[in-house]
Enzyme design. Structure first.
Site, PDB file in Angstrom:
ATOM      1  N   LYS A  91       2.758 -25.103  70.689  1.00 38.32           N
ATOM      2  CA  LYS A  91       2.270 -24.272  71.792  1.00 38.32           C
ATOM      3  C   LYS A  91       3.289 -24.208  72.939  1.00 38.32           C
ATOM      4  O   LYS A  91       2.938 -24.246  74.105  1.00 38.32           O
ATOM      5  CB  LYS A  91       0.942 -24.824  72.317  1.00 38.32           C
ATOM      6  N   CYS A  92       4.545 -24.076  72.577  1.00 38.32           N
ATOM      7  CA  CYS A  92       5.645 -24.106  73.539  1.00 38.32           C
ATOM      8  C   CYS A  92       6.296 -22.721  73.600  1.00 38.32           C
ATOM      9  O   CYS A  92       6.253 -21.969  72.625  1.00 38.32           O
ATOM     10  CB  CYS A  92       6.662 -25.159  73.069  1.00 38.32           C
ATOM     11  N   GLY A  93       6.909 -22.418  74.716  1.00 33.54           N
ATOM     12  CA  GLY A  93       7.649 -21.169  74.815  1.00 33.54           C
ATOM     13  C   GLY A  93       8.790 -21.086  73.815  1.00 33.54           C
ATOM     14  O   GLY A  93       9.243 -19.993  73.461  1.00 33.54           O
ATOM     15  N   THR A 110       8.520 -22.330  70.716  1.00 33.65           N
ATOM     16  CA  THR A 110       7.952 -22.412  69.368  1.00 33.65           C
ATOM     17  C   THR A 110       8.465 -21.306  68.440  1.00 33.65           C
ATOM     18  O   THR A 110       8.666 -21.564  67.246  1.00 33.65           O
ATOM     19  CB  THR A 110       6.412 -22.440  69.424  1.00 33.65           C
TER      20      THR A 110
END
Length: 160
Positions: free
Chosen positions: A35-37, A39
């Site tokens: 759930k990371c920018g 990803t």
């Protein structure tokens, strides 16, 4: 002399895996989150893997929830997300800590061998460590370095 081959990690089923299994291969070791920018880098990682795996290249994926709770799922959910949404086929391991008192020993070693520009700590998800065929850490790339921009370094190591 210590190399990455001296470490044992847990696979997604909690079983021990000696990294000696990767002896003689070029490795890219990455701490990841779902759930990371960053990803979407899973796509670039998979492209690298497909391009170079037959030449002796492996990606070792270590999910980590230490950065803004961006990998909150359990490992089976992470596997599902990575396989279904991003089509990853490289090796994934159990969730670990990469910083702090509970940092996985492999990551303690990686950070010692290749500190970042502002110190040893991993700053964010998708920090990448490049390891040569002898198990030596030869490169460290921050989260903003796209996987495709590491290709030339991988090719150079594969040619050695």
């Amino acid at each position: 002399m210590t190399t990455v081959y001296d470490f044992t990690v847990k696979d997604t089923k909690g079983e021990d895996v000696s990294l000696e299994k990767y002896k003689g291969k070029v490795l890219l070791i990455v701490n990841t989150a779902t759930k990371c920018g960053f990803t979407p880098q899973y796509d670039g990682l998979e492209d690298l893997y497909k391009k170079y795996k037959d030449q002796g290249f492996e990606i070792l994926d270590f999910p980590c929830n230490q950065f803004a709770n961006q990998a909150p799922e359990d490992i089976s959910e992470i596997n599902g997300i990575c396989e279904m949404k991003f089509g990853t086929s490289f090796d994934r391991f159990d969730k670990i800590d990469v910083n702090g008192d509970n940092a996985d020993p492999l990551y303690v070693y990686l950070k010692e061998e290749k500190p970042g520009k502002t110190g040893k700590a991993i700053k964010w998800n998708f920090t990448k460590f490049l390891v040569d065929k002898n198990g030596q850490v030869v490169g460290r790339y921050g989260s903003t370095k796209k996987p495709e921009n590491i290709a030339k370094d991988i090719e150079k190591l594969l040619a050695e």
